[in-house]
Design a protein around this motif. Structure first.
Motif, PDB file in Angstrom:
ATOM      1  N   CYS A   1       0.839  -1.187   0.000  1.00 30.69           N
ATOM      2  CA  CYS A   1       0.000   0.000   0.000  1.00 30.69           C
ATOM      3  C   CYS A   1       0.886   1.253   0.000  1.00 30.69           C
ATOM      4  O   CYS A   1       1.898   1.300   0.707  1.00 30.69           O
TER       5      CYS A   1
ATOM      6  N   VAL B   1       1.043   5.551   0.310  1.00 31.89           N
ATOM      7  CA  VAL B   1       0.358   6.696   0.888  1.00 31.89           C
ATOM      8  C   VAL B   1       1.153   7.948   0.527  1.00 31.89           C
ATOM      9  O   VAL B   1       2.377   7.921   0.517  1.00 31.89           O
TER      10      VAL B   1
ATOM     11  N   LYS C   1      -5.580   7.699   5.260  1.00 29.14           N
ATOM     12  CA  LYS C   1      -4.877   6.868   4.268  1.00 29.14           C
ATOM     13  C   LYS C   1      -4.044   5.786   4.958  1.00 29.14           C
ATOM     14  O   LYS C   1      -4.021   4.637   4.509  1.00 29.14           O
ATOM     15  N   MET C   2      -3.352   6.161   6.056  1.00 32.70           N
ATOM     16  CA  MET C   2      -2.548   5.172   6.782  1.00 32.70           C
ATOM     17  C   MET C   2      -3.458   4.105   7.388  1.00 32.70           C
ATOM     18  O   MET C   2      -3.105   2.919   7.410  1.00 32.70           O
TER      19      MET C   2
ATOM     20  N   CYS D   1      -4.384   1.582   4.766  1.00 36.31           N
ATOM     21  CA  CYS D   1      -3.254   0.676   4.528  1.00 36.31           C
ATOM     22  C   CYS D   1      -3.146  -0.359   5.647  1.00 36.31           C
ATOM     23  O   CYS D   1      -2.906  -1.536   5.383  1.00 36.31           O
TER      24      CYS D   1
END
Length: 141
Positions: A94, A96, A127-128, A131
């Motif tokens: 992922c 970011v 966003k984190m 992920c």
């Protein structure tokens, strides 16, 4: 001061950066990542060792792959420079990113005095979080 690379940040990069903190104006030192980000995001009256400890706790390159890339012209007025930068991190598969406006003040010897990083912390945290959820799902499979 902070962005000589186009590669993942290492602990040695952080050690070199934090060794460049002003000792002459220690009582003036201020670090915000992000500015107004709440408890834990701002330091004042710190040493290079204090800043290194903060990085190793909050953005340890041994646990998170990340880099920062200058995305604009660097503006310099007296002892303050400013620029747009991109924070880019990889968490497993992922990726970011977050754009920010960075202001850096240095002393007469070019040592870091103040660092103000303006970015949308809520957006980056979201966003984190996505992920981290993906990583948990991958572990379950």
């Amino acid at each position: 001061l902070a962005f000589p690379k186009q590669r993942w940040t290492s602990e040695n990069d952080l050690r070199a950066f934090t060794a460049n903190v002003s000792t002459e104006r220690k009582s003036d030192t201020f670090f915000a990542f992000p500015l107004g980000g709440g408890p834990g995001s701002e330091l004042s009256d710190f040493t290079g060792g204090d800043l290194l400890d903060w990085f190793l706790e909050m953005f340890n390159p041994n646990a998170l792959q990340y880099t920062e890339i200058i995305m604009s012209e660097v503006s310099v007025v007296n002892s303050v420079c400013s620029m747009d930068k991109l924070f880019f991190a990889a968490v497993g598969n992922c990726h970011v990113h977050a754009m920010s406006r960075l202001f850096i003040e240095v002393d007469e010897d070019g040592k870091l005095v103040r660092w103000y990083d303006h970015y949308d912390q809520e957006d980056l945290n979201q966003k984190m979080g996505v992920c981290n959820l993906q990583l948990e799902e991958d572990k379950e499979l």
